[in-house]
Scaffold this motif. Sequence first.
Motif, PDB file in Angstrom:
ATOM      1  N   LEU A  99       0.826  -1.208   0.000  1.00  0.00           N
ATOM      2  CA  LEU A  99       0.000   0.000   0.000  1.00  0.00           C
ATOM      3  C   LEU A  99       0.857   1.253   0.000  1.00  0.00           C
ATOM      4  O   LEU A  99       0.559   2.228  -0.711  1.00  0.00           O
ATOM      5  N   GLU A 100       1.923   1.248   0.776  1.00  0.00           N
ATOM      6  CA  GLU A 100       2.820   2.402   0.800  1.00  0.00           C
ATOM      7  C   GLU A 100       3.446   2.633  -0.573  1.00  0.00           C
ATOM      8  O   GLU A 100       3.522   3.776  -1.057  1.00  0.00           O
ATOM      9  N   MET A 101       3.918   1.588  -1.198  1.00  0.00           N
ATOM     10  CA  MET A 101       4.561   1.727  -2.515  1.00  0.00           C
ATOM     11  C   MET A 101       3.578   2.260  -3.549  1.00  0.00           C
ATOM     12  O   MET A 101       3.918   3.113  -4.368  1.00  0.00           O
ATOM     13  N   THR A 102       2.352   1.772  -3.493  1.00  0.00           N
ATOM     14  CA  THR A 102       1.362   2.241  -4.466  1.00  0.00           C
ATOM     15  C   THR A 102       1.064   3.718  -4.261  1.00  0.00           C
ATOM     16  O   THR A 102       0.953   4.483  -5.236  1.00  0.00           O
ATOM     17  N   ALA A 103       0.921   4.137  -3.011  1.00  0.00           N
ATOM     18  CA  ALA A 103       0.636   5.541  -2.729  1.00  0.00           C
ATOM     19  C   ALA A 103       1.785   6.441  -3.168  1.00  0.00           C
ATOM     20  O   ALA A 103       1.573   7.540  -3.706  1.00  0.00           O
ATOM     21  N   ALA A 104       3.009   5.990  -2.953  1.00  0.00           N
ATOM     22  CA  ALA A 104       4.168   6.791  -3.346  1.00  0.00           C
ATOM     23  C   ALA A 104       4.238   6.943  -4.860  1.00  0.00           C
ATOM     24  O   ALA A 104       4.518   8.034  -5.378  1.00  0.00           O
ATOM     25  N   TYR A 105       3.963   5.857  -5.581  1.00  0.00           N
ATOM     26  CA  TYR A 105       3.983   5.920  -7.046  1.00  0.00           C
ATOM     27  C   TYR A 105       2.836   6.761  -7.590  1.00  0.00           C
ATOM     28  O   TYR A 105       2.937   7.304  -8.697  1.00  0.00           O
ATOM     29  N   ALA A 106       1.732   6.869  -6.823  1.00  0.00           N
ATOM     30  CA  ALA A 106       0.612   7.688  -7.284  1.00  0.00           C
ATOM     31  C   ALA A 106       1.025   9.138  -7.469  1.00  0.00           C
ATOM     32  O   ALA A 106       0.461   9.859  -8.309  1.00  0.00           O
ATOM     33  N   THR A 107       2.009   9.591  -6.720  1.00  0.00           N
ATOM     34  CA  THR A 107       2.491  10.965  -6.862  1.00  0.00           C
ATOM     35  C   THR A 107       3.062  11.201  -8.246  1.00  0.00           C
ATOM     36  O   THR A 107       2.925  12.295  -8.819  1.00  0.00           O
ATOM     37  N   PHE A 108       3.699  10.166  -8.826  1.00  0.00           N
ATOM     38  CA  PHE A 108       4.230  10.294 -10.184  1.00  0.00           C
ATOM     39  C   PHE A 108       3.111  10.313 -11.219  1.00  0.00           C
ATOM     40  O   PHE A 108       3.290  10.828 -12.329  1.00  0.00           O
ATOM     41  N   ALA A 109       1.934   9.753 -10.863  1.00  0.00           N
ATOM     42  CA  ALA A 109       0.836   9.641 -11.825  1.00  0.00           C
ATOM     43  C   ALA A 109      -0.126  10.815 -11.790  1.00  0.00           C
ATOM     44  O   ALA A 109      -0.909  10.992 -12.727  1.00  0.00           O
ATOM     45  N   ASN A 110      -0.087  11.631 -10.731  1.00  0.00           N
ATOM     46  CA  ASN A 110      -1.111  12.681 -10.592  1.00  0.00           C
ATOM     47  C   ASN A 110      -0.561  14.096 -10.725  1.00  0.00           C
ATOM     48  O   ASN A 110      -1.237  15.059 -10.363  1.00  0.00           O
ATOM     49  N   GLY A 111       0.652  14.230 -11.219  1.00  0.00           N
ATOM     50  CA  GLY A 111       1.214  15.564 -11.373  1.00  0.00           C
ATOM     51  C   GLY A 111       2.033  16.030 -10.191  1.00  0.00           C
ATOM     52  O   GLY A 111       2.283  17.228 -10.056  1.00  0.00           O
ATOM     53  N   GLY A 112       2.423  15.099  -9.318  1.00  0.00           N
ATOM     54  CA  GLY A 112       3.292  15.454  -8.205  1.00  0.00           C
ATOM     55  C   GLY A 112       2.591  15.808  -6.920  1.00  0.00           C
ATOM     56  O   GLY A 112       3.228  16.307  -5.983  1.00  0.00           O
ATOM     57  N   GLN A 113       1.272  15.562  -6.825  1.00  0.00           N
ATOM     58  CA  GLN A 113       0.520  15.903  -5.629  1.00  0.00           C
ATOM     59  C   GLN A 113       0.691  14.831  -4.537  1.00  0.00           C
ATOM     60  O   GLN A 113       0.818  13.646  -4.817  1.00  0.00           O
ATOM     61  N   SER A 114       0.674  15.297  -3.306  1.00  0.00           N
ATOM     62  CA  SER A 114       0.773  14.377  -2.170  1.00  0.00           C
ATOM     63  C   SER A 114      -0.457  13.481  -2.118  1.00  0.00           C
ATOM     64  O   SER A 114      -1.580  13.919  -2.388  1.00  0.00           O
ATOM     65  N   VAL A 115      -0.247  12.226  -1.789  1.00  0.00           N
ATOM     66  CA  VAL A 115      -1.330  11.239  -1.785  1.00  0.00           C
ATOM     67  C   VAL A 115      -1.429  10.589  -0.414  1.00  0.00           C
ATOM     68  O   VAL A 115      -0.433  10.136   0.151  1.00  0.00           O
ATOM     69  N   LEU A 116      -2.641  10.547   0.102  1.00  0.00           N
ATOM     70  CA  LEU A 116      -2.948   9.773   1.296  1.00  0.00           C
ATOM     71  C   LEU A 116      -3.982   8.727   0.894  1.00  0.00           C
ATOM     72  O   LEU A 116      -5.108   9.068   0.548  1.00  0.00           O
ATOM     73  N   PRO A 117      -3.628   7.433   0.891  1.00  0.00           N
ATOM     74  CA  PRO A 117      -4.593   6.410   0.473  1.00  0.00           C
ATOM     75  C   PRO A 117      -5.843   6.451   1.343  1.00  0.00           C
ATOM     76  O   PRO A 117      -5.763   6.623   2.562  1.00  0.00           O
ATOM     77  N   TYR A 118      -6.996   6.302   0.728  1.00  0.00           N
ATOM     78  CA  TYR A 118      -8.238   6.281   1.489  1.00  0.00           C
ATOM     79  C   TYR A 118      -9.189   5.279   0.868  1.00  0.00           C
ATOM     80  O   TYR A 118      -9.153   5.010  -0.334  1.00  0.00           O
ATOM     81  N   VAL A 119     -10.055   4.718   1.701  1.00  0.00           N
ATOM     82  CA  VAL A 119     -11.006   3.711   1.243  1.00  0.00           C
ATOM     83  C   VAL A 119     -12.438   4.070   1.632  1.00  0.00           C
ATOM     84  O   VAL A 119     -13.375   3.518   1.098  1.00  0.00           O
ATOM     85  N   ILE A 120     -12.630   5.020   2.545  1.00  0.00           N
ATOM     86  CA  ILE A 120     -13.967   5.384   3.024  1.00  0.00           C
ATOM     87  C   ILE A 120     -14.389   6.721   2.418  1.00  0.00           C
ATOM     88  O   ILE A 120     -13.683   7.720   2.554  1.00  0.00           O
ATOM     89  N   ARG A 121     -15.549   6.721   1.777  1.00  0.00           N
ATOM     90  CA  ARG A 121     -16.107   7.967   1.246  1.00  0.00           C
ATOM     91  C   ARG A 121     -17.128   8.579   2.208  1.00  0.00           C
ATOM     92  O   ARG A 121     -17.165   9.788   2.402  1.00  0.00           O
ATOM     93  N   GLU A 122     -17.965   7.715   2.779  1.00  0.00           N
ATOM     94  CA  GLU A 122     -19.070   8.233   3.588  1.00  0.00           C
ATOM     95  C   GLU A 122     -19.522   7.170   4.570  1.00  0.00           C
ATOM     96  O   GLU A 122     -19.463   5.979   4.288  1.00  0.00           O
ATOM     97  N   VAL A 123     -19.983   7.620   5.732  1.00  0.00           N
ATOM     98  CA  VAL A 123     -20.546   6.728   6.745  1.00  0.00           C
ATOM     99  C   VAL A 123     -21.906   7.282   7.148  1.00  0.00           C
ATOM    100  O   VAL A 123     -22.032   8.463   7.490  1.00  0.00           O
ATOM    101  N   LYS A 124     -22.930   6.409   7.117  1.00  0.00           N
ATOM    102  CA  LYS A 124     -24.281   6.811   7.485  1.00  0.00           C
ATOM    103  C   LYS A 124     -24.822   5.908   8.583  1.00  0.00           C
ATOM    104  O   LYS A 124     -24.535   4.709   8.614  1.00  0.00           O
TER     105      LYS A 124
END
Length: 721
Positions: free
Chosen positions: A529-554
Amino acid sequence: MNDRFSRGERREPSFGYERGESRDDGDMRLSPDDRPVRFQQGPTRTEPERQLRKPPRRDKRAGGGGSGGGKKRGRRRRRSLFGGLFYWTMVLGLWCVIGVGGVVAYYASQLPPIDQLTVPRRPPNIAILAADGSLLANRGETGGRTITLGEVPPYLPKAFVAIEDRRFYDHFGVDPVGITRAVVNNLRGRGGVQGGSTLTQQLAKNLFLTQERTAARKIQEAILALWLERTYSKDQILELYLNRVYFGSGAYGVEAAAQRYFNKSARSVTIAEAAMLAGLVQAPSRLAPNRNPDLAEKRAKLVITAMADQGFISQDAARTAMTAPAEVPERTGAGSVNYAADYVMDVLDDFIGAVDGDVTVLTTIDTKLQSSAETILVDALAAQGAKLHASQGALVSLAPDGAIRALIGGRDYTKSQFNRATAARRQPGSSFKPFVYLTAMEKGLTPDTIRDDAPFSIKGWEPENYSRSYRGPVTLRTAMQHSLNTVAARLIQEVTPKEVVRTAQRLGITSAIQPNLSLALGTSEVTPLEMTAAYATFANGGQSVLPYVIREVKATSGKVVYARKATNFGPVIQKQPLAMMDTMFTGVMNGGTGSKFNIPGWEVGGKSGTTQDYRDAWFVGFTARLVTAVWVGNDDNSAMRRVTGSGLPGEIWGKYMKLAHVGAQPIPLPGGFWQGVPAPVEAPVAQMAPQQGGPMPLEGDRAWTPPAPQEKNFFERLFGG
């Protein structure tokens, strides 16, 4: 008269007087011995006459006397016998009532005071949904959410009434005959009796009591059933029952059971499925349809017949249900959604704290991507795992903003619940090299900078290329393209291991990293998970990435407990170093170790990784749409048979990513590409950099400058520390 004297009795004349009495009026008569007898009002007789008129006594020894007198005395004795029996029966009954009352009072005293009695709250259920709203998994002690009678088809609750308690709407909560039978058999040493309890009693047992089979429990059960009937309506009791009864396989409540056995909500079950669920509660282990389908079907037919007999369903509907019995779908796959669900539970507390009631969690998981990732990973390991001595794998796939689209934590969740995607720290090998190259780019080097690919030794450490061959002077672009170890080792010596550690942490690596020279070859352990998040920075234009899985809780009321807001932590890679890195990444996919896994029409970057003795093999890559990491290895850290990152992991990555991009419109990488700006290439970076250790300026842009010590770092900005 002759008959009387025949028995030896002497008759004397009677004058109505007795001896020694005088008359006190004119009506005086004389007895034979001249003693007057007072006249008795009404007809009176002398003593001898009275004796003569008494019925003769029957001589028991001789058997004499008249038959009529013997019958009267027999009837008196029978009446006396029956009267005695009645009397003692009443006495015994009274003592039984007193005894039973005492026993009931004793066991009632063991219960909480009735005025303080409340139905215990049902353990909360957490329904975890995919991004499209479909159910991924339930978490909690019950295995399913609470459901109301209004949500389910009418025949579902009626199926339980038909087979478990057909007089449910007529009795007051207790079946006296059934309770008596249970108590008697228990006193005989046979334990409690199943089948004598009403639905209300079963609910009382589930809510308040243990499962032991004793007379004491049955008495308490009856008392509590009466309280339930007094406190709640019949429909409320039935609804409580449907949500609390145990159906086996960890499913409490009809919704959990429907999901467990039929992969659907209780709102959608058919008559045949409702009958099978109703029949199941008698003996969940023995009648579970996934274990004993024949017994479950036989029991379901009894339920259908009972429903038809009681008019709950028509005869036509019953015949249809009989001819098309419920079928339990075969569970396929390795249950990988449970790895994603476990991760949701791991992080949920950080967002909403303790869960007091049922909640629904909407996640970022894409069911199609999750399913295809599981299938590809499991099939690849099944086909080649034994031959290559590779028993496990993990896959993490993110959107470039950090949303987790697929998460596979292992080969088979039913056999191992350890989540290798989020919790296993393994050496990344050469897939860690991009952090070394990025540090070099930020220090002033470019993809065209030349370094010597040749054997060398640094304090006894002699890094070697995988091929054991050397190319001599090469560009950094070529070195990364072919994963040359010697060049990466030379670069980390130039930029220093500490700077590489800072770069990796800035991009999202949170595991402890040892700042040594071998770090260039990926010797410090990280998670997929850490490696994927770090590589995401190369894919999104250099923006910091914090992996997340939850959108909403009701909550069940519909109240939104938590809703994720769009966050932007800002860039952590400047434009020009990012363009240089993306240029080198695409070089790996177009002519290097990842060339076999390229996606036609898309700009793709990636990097393979293999550790010493083939203990770990990685492939991490990205497009502007998706970032994915694949790891393959063994839990005991044993060596595989020459499995490299460009081998089995790359194959899994390529199949998954190609399938994930089918039908999607190609999107260019937002970082762009480096066009070949000239820069010094001969001198080491340490000599080119200012003595203060600051970055070298580049034409057209400046390299990323690390924040001053007094500024907040990435995690301080993120968590407010």
